[in-house]
Design an enzyme around this catalytic site. Sequence first.
Site, PDB file in Angstrom:
ATOM      1  N   GLU A  66     117.857  63.252  -2.997  1.00  0.00           N
ATOM      2  CA  GLU A  66     119.345  62.717  -3.075  1.00  0.00           C
ATOM      3  C   GLU A  66     119.321  61.413  -3.670  1.00  0.00           C
ATOM      4  OE1 GLU A  66     121.983  65.202  -0.024  1.00  0.00           O
ATOM      5  OE2 GLU A  66     120.918  63.245   0.696  1.00  0.00           O
TER       6      GLU A  66
HETATM    7  C1  TNX Z   1     121.192  66.494   2.867  1.00  0.00           C
HETATM    8  S1  TNX Z   1     118.510  67.534   3.237  1.00  0.00           S
HETATM    9  C2  TNX Z   1     120.218  65.494   3.239  1.00  0.00           C
HETATM   10  C3  TNX Z   1     120.424  64.264   4.399  1.00  0.00           C
HETATM   11  C4  TNX Z   1     121.600  64.765   5.058  1.00  0.00           C
HETATM   12  C5  TNX Z   1     121.587  66.204   5.339  1.00  0.00           C
HETATM   13  C6  TNX Z   1     122.841  66.588   6.153  1.00  0.00           C
HETATM   14  C7  TNX Z   1     118.069  66.101   2.455  1.00  0.00           C
HETATM   15  C8  TNX Z   1     116.852  66.159   2.018  1.00  0.00           C
HETATM   16  N1  TNX Z   1     119.166  65.073   2.448  1.00  0.00           N
HETATM   17  O1  TNX Z   1     120.412  62.995   3.905  1.00  0.00           O
HETATM   18  O2  TNX Z   1     121.619  64.325   6.358  1.00  0.00           O
HETATM   19  O3  TNX Z   1     121.877  66.695   3.963  1.00  0.00           O
HETATM   20  O4  TNX Z   1     122.764  68.115   6.360  1.00  0.00           O
END
Ligand code: TNX
Length: 486
Positions: free
Chosen positions: A296
């Site tokens: 992300e």
């Molecule tokens: C996505 S999964 C994220 C996290 C959040 C999560 C909550 C991922 C690699 N990144 O930063 O905590 O969703 O479900």
Amino acid sequence: MIPQPVTQSPLPDQTFTLQSSATVGLVGDSDAASRVADHLATLLRVSTGFPLPVEPGTGTITLSTDGPSSLGAEGYELRVDSTAVTVTAATPEGLFRGVTTLRQLLPAKAEAGTEQAGPWEIDGVEISDAPRYPYRGVMVDVSRHFRSVAEIKRCIDLASLYKLNRLHLHLSDDQGWRVQVDSWPDLTKHGASSEVGGGPGGHYTKADYAEIVMYAADRFMTVVPEIDTPGHTNAALSSYADLNADGEAPPYYTATEVGFSSLAVHKDLTYEFLDDVFREVAEQTPGDVIHLGGDEAHSTPHSDYLAFVPKAAELVVKHGKRVMGWHEIADASLPAGSIVQYWGTDDDRAQDLTRNAAAQGAEVVMSPANRAYLDMKYDQDTPYGLDWAGLISVETSYSWDPATLIPGLAESAVIGVEGPLWSETLDDMAKLEFMAFPRLPGIAELGWSPASALDWTTYKVRLAGQATRWDVLGVNFYRAPEIDWA
Ligand code: TNX
């Protein structure tokens, strides 16, 4: 039993009863094997009140590391007949897995912290067992809400009961930096001072981290530390103005948006910083892997991201560790020996990236967010947790095959599974346990048991059987209505 062993044949009309005169015999000497024997004896002394001395050679319960190497590093054989219990393995680790099975064969009260009345009976059985996958993990997000060393030890105890062997600690994110780095002290002086919702936060000193690593190692669990980069870095950016592209430190962040922070990809200081961080984390981590996140990174321009990942990865390799990262990193070129963690929701983009990872020679750990994410609500009424990847019932979390979930991904690329427990909404241990139980044992079974053994109808009966154990251990589990808890 969870996970279901590879083969298991009852020995009809044979029942073993543990008596006060019993001994634990150890065949094959190594410190690690004797720690396994002590671990079992210590556990059972408390609940049975028996002396259970550990002695060299054959005992009432014999633990032997003289087994053939064909059992593999984690494989074992276990035999229970009317007179004796024998666990045989080729390594102390295999012995530990066999002892874990033995614990599940004993009455649940064997796990109690106070002396219980017998009898201590086990039905006769022969078991031969070994894991399907070498990587079977659980992730705890200690950044969004910090957890104490004692709480992490409890996570290790509960996870190792289901033969999980990796503890992935999500040690840094926007809301907190949780591990001491001597060369960048403000990371914890400032960057650990709060958490989601503005609570007290906290961090692991080097001594704390060493204690976690050692406690895990004693239970044959390897710690996988994650330093999330280049996004999810507000805690670091807020601690050091110079790490920011504009030289200005943002305020501490305690809300739960994702994707707004980025390391300054064009600054040399960024790589000096990561070099120091990875060096200090690697020095304290006997495990083979450092996880560099990579998820992300929405505020890092994509071309910058593609340039950043190989440079960060090279620094992990420089300090002697394999690179692990979320599946986004597979868009960049990865060093040999990398591990990519799939967290997609059946979407093409995530699956393409993961196939790309395998095509580059990387290994894959499966954490599909719509199945393996332990922070997703079970149903609409679950009082906390998130739902962006869907509502995940116990059946949904169990009913998938890690080898075939991603079409076209070579089965040989998959090295295991992991259940991530993100903690935006989970601010205490009781809530973590409620989300992990009863789903985590299912993830553990997907990682251990052969595909042919995976069957919801029979699994849910075995799962119901674990409830008495969780009651004894004080686990705050969700009595999901799909299961007949009886
Ligand atoms: C996505 S999964 C994220 C996290 C959040 C999560 C909550 C991922 C690699 N990144 O930063 O905590 O969703 O479900």
